[in-house]
Each structure stands twice: as C-alpha cells, then as structure tokens.
Design an enzyme around this catalytic site. Structure first.
Site, mmCIF file in Angstrom:
data_model
loop_
_atom_site.group_PDB
_atom_site.id
_atom_site.type_symbol
_atom_site.label_atom_id
_atom_site.label_comp_id
_atom_site.label_asym_id
_atom_site.label_seq_id
_atom_site.Cartn_x
_atom_site.Cartn_y
_atom_site.Cartn_z
ATOM 1 N N ASP A 24 0.968 -1.170 0.134
ATOM 2 C CA ASP A 24 0.001 -0.029 -0.024
ATOM 3 C C ASP A 24 0.759 1.306 -0.041
ATOM 4 O O ASP A 24 1.559 1.536 0.937
ATOM 5 C CB ASP A 24 -0.871 0.053 1.249
ATOM 6 N N LYS A 84 3.120 11.211 -3.293
ATOM 7 C CA LYS A 84 2.227 10.781 -3.986
ATOM 8 C C LYS A 84 1.186 11.767 -4.776
ATOM 9 O O LYS A 84 0.536 11.428 -5.689
ATOM 10 C CB LYS A 84 1.343 9.798 -3.203
ATOM 11 N N GLU A 183 -7.286 0.614 -4.678
ATOM 12 C CA GLU A 183 -7.410 0.660 -3.142
ATOM 13 C C GLU A 183 -8.735 0.018 -2.426
ATOM 14 O O GLU A 183 -8.807 -0.674 -1.605
ATOM 15 C CB GLU A 183 -6.838 1.822 -2.373
ATOM 16 N N ASP A 205 -13.306 5.292 0.785
ATOM 17 C CA ASP A 205 -11.863 5.200 1.194
ATOM 18 C C ASP A 205 -11.231 6.806 1.393
ATOM 19 O O ASP A 205 -11.214 7.388 0.333
ATOM 20 C CB ASP A 205 -11.092 4.384 0.327
#
Lengths: 612, 171
Positions: A24, A84, A183, A205
């Site tokens: 992850d 990211k 994800e 999420d």
C-alpha cells in the site's frame, strides 16, 4: 513409440511457491504485507506504518520512513512528504492545483516536476521508487529471501498517467509488479474474505491525500465493481490545510510561523480532537483550544465533498440506497468520528470499520498477491472498472469518448479514422482521459502519430485504431490501415515527462551496479520459471493431453519438455530460458486448442455452480 | 481464435432479440470471466496471457453492447449487414417537431427550474420510448431493418433526453 512417462516426483508444488507481497503505497504512510502464512505486516522501527517520507541531506544521502522524519530537522536537508499527490502530474498541473506546498519543485525538461539536491535531479517517480525499494528490502530482510513479485495499490480514481508512473517507480525499484490494484477493491477483498458475506457494498476510502469510493457486489468469491468515483487531491492533507488556515486566522501570534510547523500543529490538534468534545495544546506559551463544534465547522465543506462523491458513485452503479448492505470505512481519515454517524444516517445501514482502516488496503493487496502467484488456491476474482472515460480530441478541441468510465476492464475498442485532405500521409491523434467535454478540461495522455498512410483522396484511407485497456487500467494503442492492409506506424509522445525509452534506460542504469548479483538471480529465476512451465504443462497434459493431441503432437511436446527438464539441473540460465521458449513454442497450438475447447463447453451452457 | 469471430449472441448463447434477460447476461459474463480473466493466467505463458486478455476484453465488450438497448439494436442491424450513412436525416415531420419542442423545453427549464414540469415530461418521454421499442420489435420480427434504423434514431433521442432531464432534476 510408446508415450513417455513424464510426471516427475522430484518437482514438488512447494518449490513453486513464490515470495510475493502486497504494497500500500500511501500518501502519508506505506505498508508492505504478505499473506502466504497468515497475514504478516512487516514492521520498521516497531511500526507497520512506514511514513512515506524521503529526506535527502546536503551530501546526497537518502533516508526513508521514520529515519527521514528524524533527519528532517537538519536545516540543510530536504524533506519530501506526500509525494504521491504529484505522481503523474506535470509541472503545470501542480501549479494549477496549488499542490506545490513545501516541496522545493522546479520545472525540468519536458514539463516534468523535479527536486534538485546536491546537483542530482529527482522526479516523483524516483522518490516513490526509493520508498518502494526501502519496503522491498524490509520484507526481504525479514524473510531472508528475494522478493518475486508484488501487488501495488493505487487510488481507484488514478488516471492512466498516474498508474503508469506508479508502475515505473516499482520497475525502477526492481519490483516485479503482478498487478496494480485499486485501493477500495483491495479493502473489499480483505473484508469479503473475513466475513464471507454476499451483497452490495460501498467502500468509502478517505486517506491522507486521496478520496475514493467504489460500489461493488460480492458473490461466491467474485468481487464485481459496479462504479467508482473519487478525487485524487482530497484527503487528510486538505483537512490539515484547513486547520492551519483556521489557526492563522484566529491566533495572530502565529503569523510568521513556517507552513511546515503550522501543519505539524494542525495534525496534533486533528488527532486529539477526533474522539473528544474539546482539546487544547500549547504553542510557545500560548494555549490554543479547539471544540468538536469548531472542528466540524472547519471540516464540513471537505466532508460534504466526499458525501457528494458517494451519491454520484451510487447513482452510476445503478443501485439504490436500499440495495446497500454495508458501507466499509478505509483510510486513516475515516478515524474522524462523525463520518461514521453521518453515513449511517444517510444510508440507513451498518457502517463497518472493524479492520484497522490504516491496514486494510495492504491486507487486501497481500491476499491478491497470494492468489495471483498461485500460492493461494482460493477461488477469488476481482472484476474492476475503468475510472475515467477515455476519448480522442476531435475538431474544435472537443473530447469524443471512446470508452466510457465504469466500463468493466479489460476492454478493447476499435475506432476508425480517416484523412481530412487529399494525399494526407499523417494523422495526429490526441488521447484524452476525463469526463468533461472540452479537451482542455481533461488530461491528455499523449499524442499518437499515424504515419505512412497511403496517398489517397480525402476520406479514402481507413485506419483502425485499437484502444486496449488491461486489468491494471493501463492503456495501449495499436493501429492498422485497412484499405491496403498495411499496419501503420505509431509513435507515442507523452504529454510531458518521461517516454518509455527514458524509463527503460533508467532501469538499465540502476541495474548495472549489481552485475554478479543479477546473474545469480537470473539463474534462480529461470529455474523457478522452468519448473513452473513444466508443472503447468504436465497438469494440462494429464487432464486433456490425450483427448486434444494426436500421438505425434503429444510426442513433440514431450520431447521439448524433457529437454527443458534436463536444462534446469544445470546452471546455464540462457539455456534454460531458451528451452522454456522451445516448450512454449511447441505447445502454442495446444494452449489455443485448450482455450477453445473450454470456451466451447462454456457456450454449451454450464451453470456458474459447475465452474466454481 | 475462433471465439473472437463469434458474434456476441453466439458467444453468450443467447437468442437474437430486442429484449434481453439482464440477469442471464450477467451470469454468462461471470462464467466467462471466472475462466478467462487475465488474473486467472497470471502464472501462464505469454501466449496464455495474451489470449486471456483478448477473450476477457471481447467478453466485456459483448457485455457492454448487449447490456445497452441502443447499442444492442445497432449491433443487431450490424450482424444483419444493414448499414446506413449516419449523416442521413430521417424524413419524419412529427419527429422533427418533437426535437424542436424538446429544445425549447430545455431552454425554458434552464431559465425557470420546475420539478413538476420535468417529471411530467419524463413520464411522457418514457411512454414514447416504450412505444418506440415496441415498434422496433415489430419491425425486427418482419425483418424490416430500414424501419428499425429509422426508429433507432428516435430511441437514441429519447434515451438521451431522459438522462438529461434526470440529471437536471437531481441538480
């Protein structure tokens, strides 16, 4: 000649077991986990959450994770956080989205954002690959064996460029990517496997930098995503930013404080108010207090954005509120208590957060890695969708959609192009991803030039362009000129940043250093691969070889198989690889025949229960 | 591969018809994907991987086409080798009038939002849509592809309008 006895008891299934993990790669923290002997999440500095932070000091030394945070206090070091958020973005994108924050970014060649430290240039891909390499080493050190492959998770709403960038970062770190996994889908897998439930679910999420929602159904091990939506720049970072603003506006003594410090205080306040009515902290002798009521006011606009996205995703799924069995919370930002209550009220269903929302994605990714590697024989299948529509630019700067979002992937669609002028020999195609009508409001994935079109009157040539999206959600394009049957040349020019060949040369460079290591590794890999090919082919031959093959055909395949078997006892990796190719070539028609035969039995009409 | 040459009705072993049983289609697609999704060949040879990607993509394409009424009818015309220049207009004065009226409706709704008017028109257009599908079925039964094609334009128009109006209402 009689048929040869080909099954070899010395090759055990255990030899074929590969060391695979789920990663992850988060905005704030990253995790690496394996599932082959129960779930293991590898720890660094006594924590399974490894900060996605890279610090580079003035000498060019790099530290990662908790060490990077420790070393960030040194004034001469550069500390890179939340990288990211800029993955797969051009420098212009970053300026438009005001994402620069504390990152000391400069615009380098071809609009690629980079950081320069000690005369060395680092792109977002480079920095992510440092984090990935660190995670890989952590897992390898723990298990004391080399990593064979990894499933890496990405936000479901990542576009083609962001996915490609993530994959390239992994390649650069020497990781064999088994699959990019969305994800929310990873989270659903972890929940689904634990609860063994069936029905329709919403995955909410909310992470450090991104927000994703997926609506999916689960039945007999098949996870089918119906729709997905999100915002790749909406997360805990944005909440910190809002709190920083509130701090500045309400406490005049904070004027002149560094942004990074304000962010740090905001995080402390956020983490302590989450489950309390009231909190306070001391900054340089001043007391700052925050009530739950005030906190709600600060974050409500952000939460409302997420709830709107949930409503849109549900709408696109074709389901209604009443169809939803549970909402599953994923991501650190779902620790904010009111999210659970609001969702429960809005959708009148149970909202689940029993699996640690920080770990559930890595957990799911590890399961998928285990399934894909063949280590785990459970019947699990993830069916995902394309998150953003794909189109081409047409006259007037409009985007014409070729594949609509939420289309199940993989998918291939064909579009036919023709010329505009007599004798035209080239056509330029701009590939677009996004929902808006104007090309300028979408992302350009790159320009493709169709060359060497035969000279004909306008509208004469017909060029078929195939858009293939694979299971990772990544696009590849090919073209054929159908009037003459020539296949046209395609030249890919990325909108900005690195081309495929840039990436390959970077990977080559990074690999050169460990030449001897590489050779040993290559031998091991080819032996494992050879054993796998032998095992798979023998299984196939045992089940239907005699039905589908003539004696001659059977013997030819067996002969190649024996040659491969003897090669894996030696130490010549090139010979083994060569023999693998021979076996695959000799059995090519057999593979096709097997697939055709299983399709025929499917068409003959078996029920799903016969298959599963 | 043979499979890629089959038309989608043959592929899923479903009768060629205007109506389709959605849950039957769902089930068929699931069966194919359980067998041919690329993940099932993650350990396979390059050839197997390539074939799995092709088959799985073909199945998903079929799912998309057969699952949508407009695409499905277009496809039925295509497999019956009926092609027509898309730019050709249809000579139907009533349909032309409907188009003008609809554009006027959208304009006035953009100025004055009125949920009741939207709902009223939605049910009106839904009825038109249903009637159009019914006549397409009749033309299909008598193999009158020209008239199927004429009505397909109407079908596209009504479907688009319904989506637009729903979007407007939910805003």
């Amino acid at each position: 000649m009689s048929l040869l006895q080909i099954s070899d008891p010395s090759i055990k299934n255990d030899d074929l077991k590969k060391f695979v993990v789920g990663i992850d790669l988060g905005t704030t923290n990253s995790l690496i986990a394996s599932y082959d002997s129960g779930l293991i999440i590898y720890e660094d500095n006594n924590s399974s959450l490894i900060p996605s932070v890279v610090t580079i000091n003035s000498k060019g030394n790099i530290s990662i994770g908790a060490d990077a945070i420790k070393n960030s206090d040194d004034d001469k070091s550069i500390c890179l956080e939340s990288i990211k958020r800029i993955m797969g973005l051009s420098y212009t994108d970053i300026e438009e989205l005001s994402l620069k924050g504390d990152l000391p970014l400069i615009k380098s060649d071809n609009n690629l954002p980079s950081v320069i430290v000690n005369n060395e240039k680092y792109s977002a891909i480079d920095i992510s690959s440092k984090i990935l390499l660190y995670l890989k080493k952590l897992a390898e050190d723990n298990e004391n064996k080399p990593l064979d492959g990894a499933v890496i998770t990405v936000p479901a709403y990542f576009n083609d460029i962001q996915r490609q960038a993530t994959k390239n970062a992994a390649k650069l770190a020497g990781i064999n990517v088994l699959r990019l996994l969305n994800e929310p889908t990873a989270a659903a897998l972890a929940y689904g496997l634990e609860s063994n439930e069936t029905g329709s679910f919403i995955i909410y999420d909310f992470g450090g930098g991104t927000f994703d929602v997926s609506v999916l159904t689960l039945e007999k091990g098949i996870f089918k995503v119906l729709s997905t939506d999100g915002n790749t720049h909406l997360g805990g970072d944005d909440i910190d930013y809002e709190i920083s603003n509130w701090l500045l506006n309400n406490h005049s003594f904070l004027k002149g404080y560094k942004t990074a410090d304000l962010k740090k205080y905001s995080r402390i306040l956020k983490e302590s108010i989450i489950d309390k009515e009231f909190t306070s902290m001391d900054i340089d002798g001043n007391t700052i207090s925050l009530s739950q009521n005030n906190f709600s006011k600060i974050i409500d606009p952000i939460l409302d954005k997420t709830f709107d996205i949930v409503a849109n995703a549900l709408d696109a799924s074709g389901l209604s509120k009443h169809d939803i069995k549970n909402i599953i919370l994923v991501g650190g930002s779902t620790r904010i208590h009111c999210i659970k209550y609001i969702l429960e009220k809005k959708y009148s269903c149970d909202v689940l957060n029993d699996i640690d929302p920080d770990k559930v994605v890595a957990h799911g990714a590890a399961i998928q890695a285990s399934v894909l590697s063949g280590n785990n024989k459970e019947n699990i299948l993830l069916l995902d969708v394309l998150p953003l529509s794909l189109g081409v630019e047409t006259y007037g700067g409009l985007s014409e959609k070729v594949i609509l979002r939420n289309t199940p992937i993989p998918i291939k669609l064909r579009k036919t192009f023709t010329t505009f002028k007599d004798g035209q020999s080239k056509i330029l195609i701009n590939i677009i991803q996004g929902e808006r009508e104007l090309v300028n409001d979408c992302n350009s994935l790159g320009e493709f030039i169709l060359k060497d079109i035969p000279s004909m009157v306008a509208g004469g040539p017909r060029i078929d362009v195939d858009f293939q999206i694979d299971a990772d959600g990544i696009l590849s394009v090919s073209a054929t000129e159908t009037t003459t049957g020539n296949s046209s040349m395609i030249e890919v020019k990325p909108s900005y940043g690195l081309s495929e060949s840039d990436i390959s040369s970077m990977i080559e460079e990074s690999n050169q250093s460990a030449e001897a290591d590489m050779q040993l590794r290559r031998l091991n890999e080819s032996i494992v691969e050879g054993k796998r090919v032998i095992y798979a082919l023998e299984q196939a031959l045992n089940s239907d070889g005699k039905e589908l093959l003539s004696t001659d055909e059977y013997n030819i395949i067996t002969r190649e198989l024996i040659a491969l078997k003897s090669s894996i006892n030696g130490d010549d990796s090139e010979l083994i690889e060569d023999k693998i190719v021979c076996v695959e070539k000799a059995s090519e028609f057999y593979v096709e025949r097997r697939m055709n035969s299983s399709i025929k039995s499917l068409i003959a009409g078996k029920g799903i229960d016969d298959i599963l | 591969m043979d499979i890629l040459k089959k038309n989608f009705f043959e592929l899923f072993n479903i009768n060629i018809s205007i109506d389709i049983n959605k849950s039957e289609l769902d089930e068929k697609v699931k069966i194919f994907q359980t067998q041919f999704h690329p993940d099932k060949y993650a350990n396979g040879s390059d050839l197997e991987k390539r074939l799995a990607l092709q088959i799985s993509s073909h199945v998903n394409d079929g799912y998309k086409v057969l699952g949508d009424i407009v695409l499905r009818i277009e496809y039925i015309l295509k497999i019956n080798n009926f092609t027509k220049d898309e730019s050709k207009t249809i000579n139907d004065i009533n349909f032309l009038r409907e188009q003008i009226e609809y554009n006027e409706l959208v304009e006035s709704l953009e100025e004055n939002f009125d949920k009741d008017i939207i709902d009223e028109h939605l049910s009106k257009i839904r009825l038109l849509l249903k009637n159009t599908i019914d006549s397409i079925k009749l033309f299909f039964d008598s193999e009158d592809y020209e008239n199927m094609w004429q009505n397909l334009s109407k079908l596209r128009f009504y479907t688009k309008n319904i989506n637009e109006l729903i979007k407007m209402r939910n805003k």
